[in-house]
Structures are given as C-alpha cells and as structure tokens.
Design a protein around this motif. Structure first.
Motif, PDB file in Angstrom:
ATOM      1  N   ILE A   1     -22.769  55.810  75.535  1.00  0.00           N
ATOM      2  CA  ILE A   1     -22.678  54.352  75.643  1.00  0.00           C
ATOM      3  C   ILE A   1     -21.451  54.049  76.495  1.00  0.00           C
ATOM      4  CG2 ILE A   1     -22.396  52.180  74.410  1.00  0.00           C
ATOM      5  CD1 ILE A   1     -23.503  53.571  71.936  1.00  0.00           C
ATOM      6  N   LYS A   2     -21.661  53.378  77.634  1.00  0.00           N
ATOM      7  CA  LYS A   2     -20.573  53.112  78.567  1.00  0.00           C
ATOM      8  C   LYS A   2     -20.294  51.612  78.665  1.00  0.00           C
ATOM      9  CE  LYS A   2     -21.441  57.200  81.449  1.00  0.00           C
ATOM     10  NZ  LYS A   2     -21.690  57.689  82.825  1.00  0.00           N
ATOM     11  N   VAL A   3     -19.069  51.280  79.028  1.00  0.00           N
ATOM     12  CA  VAL A   3     -18.693  49.888  79.256  1.00  0.00           C
ATOM     13  C   VAL A   3     -19.435  49.404  80.499  1.00  0.00           C
ATOM     14  CG1 VAL A   3     -16.816  48.299  79.767  1.00  0.00           C
ATOM     15  CG2 VAL A   3     -16.426  50.234  78.220  1.00  0.00           C
ATOM     16  N   PRO A   4     -20.241  48.344  80.379  1.00  0.00           N
ATOM     17  CA  PRO A   4     -21.003  47.875  81.539  1.00  0.00           C
ATOM     18  C   PRO A   4     -20.117  47.156  82.544  1.00  0.00           C
ATOM     19  CG  PRO A   4     -21.309  46.381  79.704  1.00  0.00           C
ATOM     20  CD  PRO A   4     -20.471  47.528  79.182  1.00  0.00           C
ATOM     21  N   THR A   5     -20.678  46.897  83.720  1.00  0.00           N
ATOM     22  CA  THR A   5     -19.978  46.078  84.710  1.00  0.00           C
ATOM     23  C   THR A   5     -19.771  44.691  84.135  1.00  0.00           C
ATOM     24  OG1 THR A   5     -20.995  47.319  86.517  1.00  0.00           O
ATOM     25  CG2 THR A   5     -20.090  45.146  87.045  1.00  0.00           C
ATOM     26  N   LEU A   6     -18.555  44.184  84.222  1.00  0.00           N
ATOM     27  CA  LEU A   6     -18.197  42.948  83.529  1.00  0.00           C
ATOM     28  C   LEU A   6     -18.083  41.748  84.447  1.00  0.00           C
ATOM     29  CD1 LEU A   6     -15.474  44.480  81.201  1.00  0.00           C
ATOM     30  CD2 LEU A   6     -17.825  43.895  80.607  1.00  0.00           C
TER      31      LEU A   6
ATOM     32  N   VAL B   1     -22.527  45.003  74.215  1.00  0.00           N
ATOM     33  CA  VAL B   1     -22.913  46.243  74.873  1.00  0.00           C
ATOM     34  C   VAL B   1     -24.230  46.709  74.262  1.00  0.00           C
ATOM     35  CG1 VAL B   1     -22.262  48.609  75.397  1.00  0.00           C
ATOM     36  CG2 VAL B   1     -20.500  46.849  75.211  1.00  0.00           C
ATOM     37  N   PRO B   2     -25.302  46.807  75.050  1.00  0.00           N
ATOM     38  CA  PRO B   2     -26.590  47.208  74.494  1.00  0.00           C
ATOM     39  C   PRO B   2     -26.720  48.727  74.411  1.00  0.00           C
ATOM     40  CG  PRO B   2     -26.845  46.676  76.807  1.00  0.00           C
ATOM     41  CD  PRO B   2     -25.404  46.415  76.468  1.00  0.00           C
ATOM     42  N   SER B   3     -27.575  49.168  73.510  1.00  0.00           N
ATOM     43  CA  SER B   3     -27.852  50.599  73.407  1.00  0.00           C
ATOM     44  C   SER B   3     -28.749  51.023  74.565  1.00  0.00           C
ATOM     45  CB  SER B   3     -28.541  50.906  72.076  1.00  0.00           C
ATOM     46  OG  SER B   3     -28.951  52.255  72.036  1.00  0.00           O
ATOM     47  N   PRO B   4     -28.410  52.106  75.259  1.00  0.00           N
ATOM     48  CA  PRO B   4     -29.245  52.527  76.391  1.00  0.00           C
ATOM     49  C   PRO B   4     -30.577  53.131  75.964  1.00  0.00           C
ATOM     50  CG  PRO B   4     -27.458  54.093  76.032  1.00  0.00           C
ATOM     51  CD  PRO B   4     -27.211  52.949  75.097  1.00  0.00           C
ATOM     52  N   VAL B   5     -30.668  53.631  74.726  1.00  0.00           N
ATOM     53  CA  VAL B   5     -31.890  54.259  74.235  1.00  0.00           C
ATOM     54  C   VAL B   5     -32.077  53.886  72.769  1.00  0.00           C
ATOM     55  CG1 VAL B   5     -31.777  56.245  75.808  1.00  0.00           C
ATOM     56  CG2 VAL B   5     -30.643  56.356  73.575  1.00  0.00           C
ATOM     57  N   ALA B   6     -33.260  54.189  72.265  1.00  0.00           N
ATOM     58  CA  ALA B   6     -33.506  54.043  70.833  1.00  0.00           C
ATOM     59  C   ALA B   6     -33.104  55.340  70.140  1.00  0.00           C
ATOM     60  CB  ALA B   6     -34.981  53.737  70.581  1.00  0.00           C
ATOM     61  N   GLY B   7     -32.594  55.216  68.939  1.00  0.00           N
ATOM     62  CA  GLY B   7     -32.185  56.408  68.208  1.00  0.00           C
ATOM     63  C   GLY B   7     -31.312  56.044  67.034  1.00  0.00           C
ATOM     64  N   VAL B   8     -30.279  56.851  66.836  1.00  0.00           N
ATOM     65  CA  VAL B   8     -29.357  56.664  65.722  1.00  0.00           C
ATOM     66  C   VAL B   8     -27.940  56.601  66.283  1.00  0.00           C
ATOM     67  CG1 VAL B   8     -28.438  57.671  63.597  1.00  0.00           C
ATOM     68  CG2 VAL B   8     -30.875  57.834  64.092  1.00  0.00           C
TER      69      VAL B   8
ATOM     70  N   ASP C   1      -8.983  48.814  71.044  1.00  0.00           N
ATOM     71  CA  ASP C   1      -8.677  49.670  72.191  1.00  0.00           C
ATOM     72  C   ASP C   1      -9.050  48.957  73.500  1.00  0.00           C
ATOM     73  OD1 ASP C   1      -7.859  51.563  70.436  1.00  0.00           O
ATOM     74  OD2 ASP C   1      -9.524  52.959  70.776  1.00  0.00           O
ATOM     75  N   THR C   2      -8.234  49.149  74.529  1.00  0.00           N
ATOM     76  CA  THR C   2      -8.540  48.662  75.860  1.00  0.00           C
ATOM     77  C   THR C   2      -9.312  49.735  76.611  1.00  0.00           C
ATOM     78  OG1 THR C   2      -6.579  47.248  75.930  1.00  0.00           O
ATOM     79  CG2 THR C   2      -7.577  47.830  78.038  1.00  0.00           C
ATOM     80  N   VAL C   3     -10.466  49.359  77.169  1.00  0.00           N
ATOM     81  CA  VAL C   3     -11.345  50.331  77.834  1.00  0.00           C
ATOM     82  C   VAL C   3     -11.675  49.837  79.238  1.00  0.00           C
ATOM     83  CG1 VAL C   3     -12.352  51.275  75.722  1.00  0.00           C
ATOM     84  CG2 VAL C   3     -13.332  49.215  76.712  1.00  0.00           C
ATOM     85  N   GLN C   4     -11.834  50.783  80.154  1.00  0.00           N
ATOM     86  CA  GLN C   4     -12.151  50.467  81.539  1.00  0.00           C
ATOM     87  C   GLN C   4     -13.656  50.380  81.729  1.00  0.00           C
ATOM     88  OE1 GLN C   4      -9.631  49.950  83.838  1.00  0.00           O
ATOM     89  NE2 GLN C   4      -8.239  50.185  82.090  1.00  0.00           N
TER      90      GLN C   4
ATOM     91  N   GLY D   1     -17.088  51.396  82.809  1.00  0.00           N
ATOM     92  CA  GLY D   1     -17.652  52.726  82.997  1.00  0.00           C
ATOM     93  C   GLY D   1     -17.185  53.748  81.987  1.00  0.00           C
ATOM     94  N   ALA D   2     -16.193  53.404  81.156  1.00  0.00           N
ATOM     95  CA  ALA D   2     -15.687  54.358  80.167  1.00  0.00           C
ATOM     96  C   ALA D   2     -16.706  54.558  79.049  1.00  0.00           C
ATOM     97  CB  ALA D   2     -14.369  53.858  79.581  1.00  0.00           C
ATOM     98  N   VAL D   3     -16.732  55.785  78.508  1.00  0.00           N
ATOM     99  CA  VAL D   3     -17.621  56.111  77.388  1.00  0.00           C
ATOM    100  C   VAL D   3     -16.948  55.642  76.098  1.00  0.00           C
ATOM    101  CG1 VAL D   3     -18.750  57.959  76.096  1.00  0.00           C
ATOM    102  CG2 VAL D   3     -18.603  58.083  78.599  1.00  0.00           C
ATOM    103  N   ILE D   4     -17.658  54.808  75.323  1.00  0.00           N
ATOM    104  CA  ILE D   4     -17.083  54.290  74.078  1.00  0.00           C
ATOM    105  C   ILE D   4     -17.818  54.788  72.839  1.00  0.00           C
ATOM    106  CG2 ILE D   4     -16.137  52.236  75.174  1.00  0.00           C
ATOM    107  CD1 ILE D   4     -18.529  50.668  74.095  1.00  0.00           C
ATOM    108  N   GLY D   5     -18.940  55.477  73.036  1.00  0.00           N
ATOM    109  CA  GLY D   5     -19.692  55.981  71.889  1.00  0.00           C
ATOM    110  C   GLY D   5     -20.946  56.688  72.373  1.00  0.00           C
ATOM    111  N   SER D   6     -21.837  56.972  71.445  1.00  0.00           N
ATOM    112  CA  SER D   6     -23.069  57.673  71.802  1.00  0.00           C
ATOM    113  C   SER D   6     -24.189  57.270  70.853  1.00  0.00           C
ATOM    114  CB  SER D   6     -22.865  59.194  71.750  1.00  0.00           C
ATOM    115  OG  SER D   6     -22.559  59.594  70.411  1.00  0.00           O
ATOM    116  N   VAL D   7     -25.412  57.512  71.322  1.00  0.00           N
ATOM    117  CA  VAL D   7     -26.607  57.309  70.509  1.00  0.00           C
ATOM    118  C   VAL D   7     -27.359  58.622  70.471  1.00  0.00           C
ATOM    119  CG1 VAL D   7     -28.803  56.083  70.293  1.00  0.00           C
ATOM    120  CG2 VAL D   7     -26.779  54.866  71.096  1.00  0.00           C
ATOM    121  N   GLU D   8     -27.646  59.093  69.265  1.00  0.00           N
ATOM    122  CA  GLU D   8     -28.405  60.321  69.105  1.00  0.00           C
ATOM    123  C   GLU D   8     -29.891  60.005  69.189  1.00  0.00           C
ATOM    124  OE1 GLU D   8     -27.020  63.216  68.816  1.00  0.00           O
ATOM    125  OE2 GLU D   8     -24.930  62.601  68.501  1.00  0.00           O
ATOM    126  N   SER D   9     -30.614  60.853  69.932  1.00  0.00           N
ATOM    127  CA  SER D   9     -32.054  60.666  70.046  1.00  0.00           C
ATOM    128  C   SER D   9     -32.718  60.806  68.690  1.00  0.00           C
ATOM    129  CB  SER D   9     -32.644  61.696  71.016  1.00  0.00           C
ATOM    130  OG  SER D   9     -34.047  61.672  70.974  1.00  0.00           O
TER     131      SER D   9
END
Length: 409
Positions: A5-10, A48-55, A65-68, A70-78
């Motif tokens: 999960i990445k920070v989208p273009t703002l 920030v939307p989830s890029p895929v369905a999962g968990v 936290d301050t994030v740039q 495109g930075a990775v802020i988390g993940s979604v497991e398939s």
C-alpha cells in the motif's frame, strides 16, 4: 502474497502527508478500492484505497508519521495466501460423573444421629445438615416428612441478595492541581497557521467595515424558499445572494479580484470564489469556479455539495486551488464582527457576520431592522482605501435591493 500500500499522488506541489488514521486493522478483510487509511495533507484529508482484495497486513507507518508520496505504508495479503478460519473442533461432551456411592451405614453425616436409609438418602441428595432439622419421630428421630418439610422450607426462601460491592472512596483532590494535554498539530492546522502568518508578514493588510440591511433578501428568501427548493433540490440561503453581489462588485473594482505576482499585478475577467466551510480538522476553502457564469441556484448547489463533502473528508485537491477572492461566513457560528485574514495570493477577503435586529434611522424615523456587519480585509499594496470602500458600498446596495442583481446595476 503481499501487495504494498503506497501513498498516492496528492496533487500539484504536495509531496508529503501525515498518517491521520488507520481505517483497517491487521487481519481485517478488505475489498479492492476500500479505504484502509486516511492521510492529512496541508489542504484536506485523503483516503488511501486498498489496491487489491484480501486481508489487511502489517503497518509500515504509524499514526502521526510523515510519509512521502510513493512511500510504502502497509500491505494487503492476498486472500489465497491466508488460511481459512477453521472453527475449533467441538469438544467431546464430558462423561457423566459417576453417581456418588451411598455412604456406608456406619458413616452417618450426623455423627451419633441414627437415620433410616431413606432419610439418609434424602439428606445426602439435598446436602442438608440433619442436626439442623427437628425430628418428630420416636425418640426425636428424623422422618422422611421432616426432611421433606426442611427441603420445602429452604426452597421457598428467597436467595440472599449479594452484598453490594463497597464503593471506593474518591481520591482526594490535590489542592491547586492543574492538568495539561498535549496534542500534536495536524498537518492541516500547521499549514493554516503558516499561511495565515505569512499573509500577515507579507501583505499590507487593512480592514474596512460597513453594515447591510438584510430586510429585502430575507423577504425574498421567505417568499421563494419553498418553490426554490422544490425546483432546484437545494435550500435557498444567503450565500447565493452574497456571491452574486460580490461578483458584480468585483467587476466594478477589479483590483479586489487581482493579485501581486513579483513586480506585476494580475487582473482577471473571471471570478473564482473561495468559500470557507467547516471540516472536522478545521476550515477548508473550496473554490466556486467561474462564479460570474452561475445562477443563484448553481452557487447554492455548489456550496451545499462542498459543505457535505468537507464533513465527509472527500473534497479533492483540485477543488481547493486557484481562488481569486474569499468569502468567510463567521455569522453561522454567532460572530458579530471580525477582521478576517487574507488567503494568499489573493488580495481581499469578505467577512459576513450574524444578523441582528438593531435600531436604525429610515426616513427620519427610528425603526428596527435585521442588520449584518460586513468586513473587507484587503492588501493595501494593491487595493486603495477608496476602492475597498467602493466595493463594500456596491455590495451593500445589491443586497439591500436585490433587483440590482437582475438588471446589472
């Protein structure tokens, strides 16, 4: 398999944001495009939307936290990689406890009391103390009737109420105790503070005042509000009148709609009105584009939509940029008078206030009228005092005689 999960273009010129809130916890199911986090920028909150369905997987950044971009802020497991939740196997029913063996004849529960087998069985089954039962048989022996009477008496008594838990004594107040709470400023609040201070440091800011009799506008609103809402699907408020009046006055005094860029003055033949609306994290200022081309109904619809989406946090970045003139209505919060601060790079801001019945003189008579104070703060580097006063008078005339708005006077 995990998807980042990445920070989208703002938006233009916005390169970073702050994690405002995680909307999903690790292990929560998520759908594709379902919001999983909220970011705070210097203008609005962005989901920030989830890029895929999962968990939902683990966080790579925490709230605050301050994030740039495109930075990775988390993940979604398939979903395919997550083992299904298996219900725990039902525990086998416990084997019934063996019936208690009858006490040997010589182990009488009452010591030296002599009980018949049937009486002994009743006493054991009901857990009674035979010494507490009065016997009516020969030599005071217990009979079955005696035991049954004791059983019936015990069952008819209400169960004793549990003793109330003792209420802990309140901690004694410490004399002179004072408390503080420290809360980190949101990025939006930081930006508001920076820009307002920048305006004070840069512009030669001055405020001029006038008042306006709201009688004509209030009568028109009362007369047509039901028909207006039925036809246009939106309530008829006062902002539609004020925006139309401001557009007309800005055409007469173009400097109020201009700005200073370097050593040049920019004049415009269009009016993009920034309208301050309340959001959960502070005021935001979306822009009514090309207000000179909109009807009162079009203005009211646009502002109503902004207000709703400001509360929902769904305003878009592009809707916040490029205003040429601002209207701020502090009257909805009860403000009687204020000196609003310019929103750079604009050169002026109009402050509206609460409507209050006050005595005024009309045709030599003292009468009561619904009056509102108007305040125009302006950059004196570009707008002269004469122009500021002329603008407010033109606005006042249009509101006090709304027919002027129809015949362009």
């Amino acid at each position: 398999m995990a998807t980042e999960i990445k920070v989208p273009t703002l938006g233009e010129s916005i390169t970073e944001a702050t994690i405002g809130e995680w909307l999903k916890k690790p292990g929560d199911p998520v759908k594709v495009d379902e919001p999983v986090a909220s970011l705070e920028t210097d203008k609005v909150s962005v989901e920030v939307p989830s890029p895929v369905a999962g968990v939902m997987g683990q966080y790579a950044a925490q709230v605050g936290d301050t994030v740039q971009v495109g930075a990775v802020i988390g993940s979604v497991e398939s979903s395919a990689g997550v083992p299904p939740q298996v219900a725990p196997a039902a525990s086998p029913a416990p084997a019934p406890a063996p019936a208690a063996a009858p006490a040997p004849a010589h182990e009488e529960p009452a010591g030296d009391l002599t009980l018949s087998p049937s009486v002994r069985r009743m006493v054991l089954e009901h857990g009674l103390d035979p010494t507490q039962i009065k016997g009516t048989g020969k030599d005071g022996r217990l009979t079955k009737e005696d035991v049954q009477h004791a059983i019936d008496t015990a069952q008819s008594k209400p169960a004793p109420a549990p003793a109330p838990a003792p209420t802990p004594a309140p901690a004694p107040a410490q004399a002179g105790e004072r408390r503080e709470e420290r809360v980190r400023m949101t990025r939006l609040r930081q930006t508001i503070a920076t820009r307002l201070k920048e305006a004070q440091n840069t512009a030669a800011m001055l405020t001029t005042f006038n008042d306006v009799d709201m009688t004509a506008v209030m009568e028109a609103r009362a007369k047509y509000k039901d028909l207006f809402e039925k036809k246009h699907g939106v309530r008829l408020g006062f902002m539609g009148f004020f925006v139309k009046a401001a557009v007309q006055a800005l055409r007469d005094i173009p400097a109020v709609n201009g700005s200073i860029e370097g050593d040049e003055i920019v004049y415009r033949d269009y009016v993009d009105v920034s309208v301050a609306v309340s959001a959960p994290n502070g005021l935001v200022v979306p822009v009514v584009r090309d207000a000179q081309d909109l009807s009162v109904a079009g203005i009211e619809k646009t502002i109503a939509d902004f207000g709703k989406r400001a509360k929902d946090g769904t305003l878009k970045m592009e809707e916040m940029r490029g205003g040429t003139f601002t209207i701020s209505n502090g009257g909805v919060f009860g403000s009687l008078l204020s000196t609003p601060i310019i929103n750079p790079p604009q050169s002026a801001v109009l402050g509206l206030h609460r409507i209050e019945e006050r005595p005024v003189v009309r045709d030599g008579q003292i009468v009561v009228r619904p009056m509102m104070y108007l305040a125009l703060s302006y950059d004196h580097r570009l707008v002269d005092g004469r122009e500021a006063v002329t603008f407010l008078v033109a606005l006042k005339n249009a509101i006090e005689d709304p027919t002027r708005l129809l015949i362009d006077l």
